[in-house]
Design a protein around this motif. Sequence first.
Motif, mmCIF file in Angstrom:
data_model
loop_
_atom_site.group_PDB
_atom_site.id
_atom_site.type_symbol
_atom_site.label_atom_id
_atom_site.label_comp_id
_atom_site.label_asym_id
_atom_site.label_seq_id
_atom_site.Cartn_x
_atom_site.Cartn_y
_atom_site.Cartn_z
ATOM 1 N N TRP A 23 33.250 31.834 32.193
ATOM 2 C CA TRP A 23 34.177 32.796 32.768
ATOM 3 C C TRP A 23 33.943 32.825 34.263
ATOM 4 O O TRP A 23 32.796 32.900 34.721
ATOM 5 N N PHE A 65 48.280 35.098 39.970
ATOM 6 C CA PHE A 65 47.367 34.142 39.335
ATOM 7 C C PHE A 65 47.364 34.422 37.828
ATOM 8 O O PHE A 65 46.652 35.302 37.349
ATOM 9 N N ASP A 67 46.105 32.997 35.337
ATOM 10 C CA ASP A 67 44.875 32.804 34.578
ATOM 11 C C ASP A 67 43.887 33.952 34.765
ATOM 12 O O ASP A 67 42.818 33.948 34.150
ATOM 13 N N VAL A 68 44.217 34.918 35.611
ATOM 14 C CA VAL A 68 43.382 36.113 35.735
ATOM 15 C C VAL A 68 43.683 37.025 34.551
ATOM 16 O O VAL A 68 44.815 37.459 34.359
ATOM 17 N N PHE A 82 38.820 35.055 35.809
ATOM 18 C CA PHE A 82 39.623 33.944 35.317
ATOM 19 C C PHE A 82 39.098 33.536 33.944
ATOM 20 O O PHE A 82 37.886 33.468 33.736
ATOM 21 N N HIS A 83 40.036 33.248 33.036
ATOM 22 C CA HIS A 83 39.641 32.844 31.681
ATOM 23 C C HIS A 83 38.744 31.620 31.728
ATOM 24 O O HIS A 83 38.862 30.767 32.610
ATOM 25 N N THR A 86 40.268 28.127 32.283
ATOM 26 C CA THR A 86 41.174 27.853 33.395
ATOM 27 C C THR A 86 40.878 26.498 34.040
ATOM 28 O O THR A 86 39.720 26.080 34.131
ATOM 29 N N ARG A 91 39.048 24.039 39.107
ATOM 30 C CA ARG A 91 37.900 24.948 39.078
ATOM 31 C C ARG A 91 37.032 24.834 40.327
ATOM 32 O O ARG A 91 35.834 25.152 40.308
ATOM 33 N N LEU A 96 39.299 28.474 44.790
ATOM 34 C CA LEU A 96 39.508 29.730 44.073
ATOM 35 C C LEU A 96 39.191 30.931 44.963
ATOM 36 O O LEU A 96 39.976 31.877 45.060
ATOM 37 N N CYS A 132 32.556 33.125 44.330
ATOM 38 C CA CYS A 132 32.742 32.798 42.915
ATOM 39 C C CYS A 132 31.412 32.901 42.178
ATOM 40 O O CYS A 132 30.373 32.480 42.691
#
Length: 286
Positions: A23, A65, A67-68, A82-83, A86, A91, A96, A132
């Motif tokens: 994640w 976004f 995928d959030v 983010f899943h 994603t 990545r 990001l 991140c």
Amino acid sequence: MANSEYEYVRNFEQWDALPLSNWLIVRIDGRGFTKLCKKYDFAKPNDRRAIDLMNSAAVEVVRSFVDVVFAYGQSDEYSFIFHESTTLFDRRAAKLATSVATAFTAEYCMQWATFFPDLPLDRPWPTFDGRCVCYPKRKVLRDYLSWRQADCHINNLYNTTFWTMVVKGEMSPTDAEQSLKGTLSRDKNEILYSRFGINYNNEPEVFRKGTIVYRSYEQTTHPNGLANGADGDKGPTALSKTQMQKELKRKQKASIAMEHVDIIGDAFWDARPYILANKRGEDYGE
């Protein structure tokens, strides 16, 4: 891109893709917001206009976004989750972090006039940095969110007590700080209630608990009868191209919910297991 004798310089770039099946959290923080608060005379201990502006900017970032799956914010920070499956920007951490931070900064500045119509925004413009962080399991991810909400409570209780002592108690900031040194939560609650008649539990939840933002779907059940996301920390299931397209449409049509609730306990997550579900594409209603 045409080859040239100078293309060798690309070899100096570092590939910073984050590990799979993790994640991803992009946490943004305001830069120099102590000065910003003083410049625009934000109310103490909380300025509802500033918090509403943060939340409104966060909603648009979540909307942008897809995928959030979840976001949590307090003060001048926001965490966007983010899943684990994603593939956005391959990545890459820098992509990001910078994309989310710049999108949030743009929304914050563009929406400023809506929340501060009598305070024109000028240079230096508000900006946000981003970082991140990877979390390999949902339990660790839940612990991260619990940490941020606990931090919100601790900071807000201190700030509420401190500024009440300064503004209503007419104490100097130095004296108030000295009086609170070494105090526990129960001591601060007692100061607020006994000296100022303030029950901290009656303070707005947006101040005490922060804000969550997520896509709201109808709850469904897996064919095996388990509630969504109740199948442990297994890896994400690969989807076909058709399934991915259908899921994208679902996410784009989903409503964006914003609440101020407890996320340390299980009640919120048990009621919405699809948020951190592993089997994407099976967890949302049609």
